[in-house]
Design a protein around this motif. Sequence first.
Motif, mmCIF file in Angstrom:
data_model
loop_
_atom_site.group_PDB
_atom_site.id
_atom_site.type_symbol
_atom_site.label_atom_id
_atom_site.label_comp_id
_atom_site.label_asym_id
_atom_site.label_seq_id
_atom_site.Cartn_x
_atom_site.Cartn_y
_atom_site.Cartn_z
ATOM 1 N N GLU A 191 -2.929 7.231 -15.203
ATOM 2 C CA GLU A 191 -1.754 7.204 -16.062
ATOM 3 C C GLU A 191 -1.214 5.780 -16.218
ATOM 4 O O GLU A 191 -1.555 4.876 -15.463
ATOM 5 C CB GLU A 191 -0.674 8.127 -15.497
ATOM 6 N N THR A 192 -0.343 5.606 -17.203
ATOM 7 C CA THR A 192 0.155 4.266 -17.520
ATOM 8 C C THR A 192 1.677 4.254 -17.571
ATOM 9 O O THR A 192 2.274 4.099 -18.648
ATOM 10 C CB THR A 192 -0.409 3.781 -18.862
ATOM 11 N N ILE A 236 1.987 1.615 -3.586
ATOM 12 C CA ILE A 236 0.851 1.980 -4.440
ATOM 13 C C ILE A 236 0.470 3.439 -4.241
ATOM 14 O O ILE A 236 0.294 4.205 -5.207
ATOM 15 C CB ILE A 236 -0.356 1.062 -4.142
ATOM 16 N N ASN A 237 0.341 3.857 -2.982
ATOM 17 C CA ASN A 237 -0.071 5.236 -2.693
ATOM 18 C C ASN A 237 0.935 6.240 -3.231
ATOM 19 O O ASN A 237 0.558 7.299 -3.761
ATOM 20 C CB ASN A 237 -0.246 5.428 -1.186
ATOM 21 N N LEU A 297 -2.305 -1.345 -9.356
ATOM 22 C CA LEU A 297 -1.778 -0.465 -10.400
ATOM 23 C C LEU A 297 -1.997 -1.119 -11.761
ATOM 24 O O LEU A 297 -1.074 -1.348 -12.531
ATOM 25 C CB LEU A 297 -0.295 -0.197 -10.150
ATOM 26 N N GLY A 304 -1.099 9.714 -10.488
ATOM 27 C CA GLY A 304 -2.546 9.639 -10.568
ATOM 28 C C GLY A 304 -2.964 8.221 -10.926
ATOM 29 O O GLY A 304 -2.144 7.391 -11.324
ATOM 30 N N LYS A 305 -4.239 7.931 -10.809
ATOM 31 C CA LYS A 305 -4.737 6.574 -11.024
ATOM 32 C C LYS A 305 -4.895 6.203 -12.497
ATOM 33 O O LYS A 305 -4.923 5.029 -12.854
ATOM 34 C CB LYS A 305 -6.095 6.406 -10.318
ATOM 35 N N GLU A 355 0.683 6.389 -7.101
ATOM 36 C CA GLU A 355 -0.538 7.089 -7.508
ATOM 37 C C GLU A 355 -0.449 8.580 -7.204
ATOM 38 O O GLU A 355 -0.986 9.404 -7.947
ATOM 39 C CB GLU A 355 -1.749 6.466 -6.809
ATOM 40 N N LYS A 356 0.257 8.928 -6.129
ATOM 41 C CA LYS A 356 0.456 10.342 -5.805
ATOM 42 C C LYS A 356 1.310 11.015 -6.874
ATOM 43 O O LYS A 356 1.102 12.189 -7.218
ATOM 44 C CB LYS A 356 1.125 10.470 -4.439
ATOM 45 N N ASN A 362 -3.202 -0.147 -14.501
ATOM 46 C CA ASN A 362 -2.943 0.608 -15.723
ATOM 47 C C ASN A 362 -1.461 0.623 -16.089
ATOM 48 O O ASN A 362 -1.103 0.995 -17.206
ATOM 49 C CB ASN A 362 -3.431 2.059 -15.585
ATOM 50 N N ASP A 379 0.808 -1.215 0.000
ATOM 51 C CA ASP A 379 0.000 0.000 0.000
ATOM 52 C C ASP A 379 0.845 1.271 0.000
ATOM 53 O O ASP A 379 0.483 2.262 -0.644
ATOM 54 C CB ASP A 379 -0.947 0.002 1.200
#
Length: 399
Positions: free
Chosen positions: A319-320, A308-309, A343, A316-317, A312-313, A345, A305
Amino acid sequence: MNATWEKFFQIIQQPERLIIGLMSGTSMDGLDIALCAVRGSGTATQVRLVEFKTVSYSNEFKAEVKSIFSKRDADLQMVCLMNEKVGLLHAEMILEAIASWGLKPSDIDVIASHGQTIFHAPKSLHRLDDYPNATLQIGDGDHIAVKTGIITIADFRQKHIAAGGEGAPLAVYGDYLLFSKKGEDRIMLNIGGIANFTYLPGDNDAAKVFSTDVGPGNTLMDQFVQQHYKGLYYDGDARIASAGMVNEQLLAELMQSEFLHAGFPKTTGPELFNLEYLAQAQARSKTEHISKEDIMATLCRFSADVIINAIEKCFGKAETPSIFISGGGMHNPLLLKQLKTALNNASFFSTDELEINPDAKEAVLFAVLANETMVGGKTNFGDREGVPSVFMGKVCLPE
């Protein structure tokens, strides 16, 4: 002129340098020894991994290092003694590796030694106004140079701190020089004791590049296994964690650290994420009596986590990015499954795709840092706090 300095200047003039990069991480499982043929410098750096091996530490040696590792009240005499002993042991391991590859010490141009971190104390952790960022790696470079007869560049992290950084992570420099690709946003994710990543933007702008620790990788899981499972140093194939269930109350408390919510870049270590941190989280969540398997499942999810966090920070959620994984955590199938599920993407690869053995990557990066110290043209990483544009490492002569 001193003959050794004359040799050093000759090495600098060579079109290719044979450099041994060393890495011994906080997991303390052994010494990574990477023999690298390095050409060029800066963004034109080319590295060929010629040989690689990890030499395991004995249980007795691990216990000696652990007696002074990440402890505010460590025995100062033992710190002093181990500084020399680590250097001598690393030198012996290097000589044995060189012989096993059919080479002689005189064939090697330079050794790049990270040493063994025993305490990491950025201001964000010690919070003492009158004191700077600090870190301490033992394994004296002069001992390595004298015993092997090879010029050694060591103690890389001090210059980073002196120039305004926190001494870690240093992967940003080598990652940018070796792995940037025009048109592709990349994350170089290293899951060692502490998890960290380097962000490499697709426009290759060095001023946007950064590397940051994100939180625990293997350290909490390894510490728990070593305390509760005699003879084990880590959870092989996540067998223990896979037999348990995530405890959401404990997980929520583990996620409360201020460090996890601070901005990038930042650094941390087992000085924060240790068994006392776990015990306090269990006390707050009233989960002292859950099974060891459930604790391990929760610690694995905690590591996933925080990674992941942080990603994503950064992205963003939606993007790839392309995520290239290295470090011991890449061998944890449960951790990887959790990362890939969340994740979904992103595209996941190991650094094998970039022709660098993922287990060797950190040692290779120190070879690159040593090469930059010798022949590099200063890469400008901008004026951001925590990412100074500096060369690093002290030169230790064998004579």
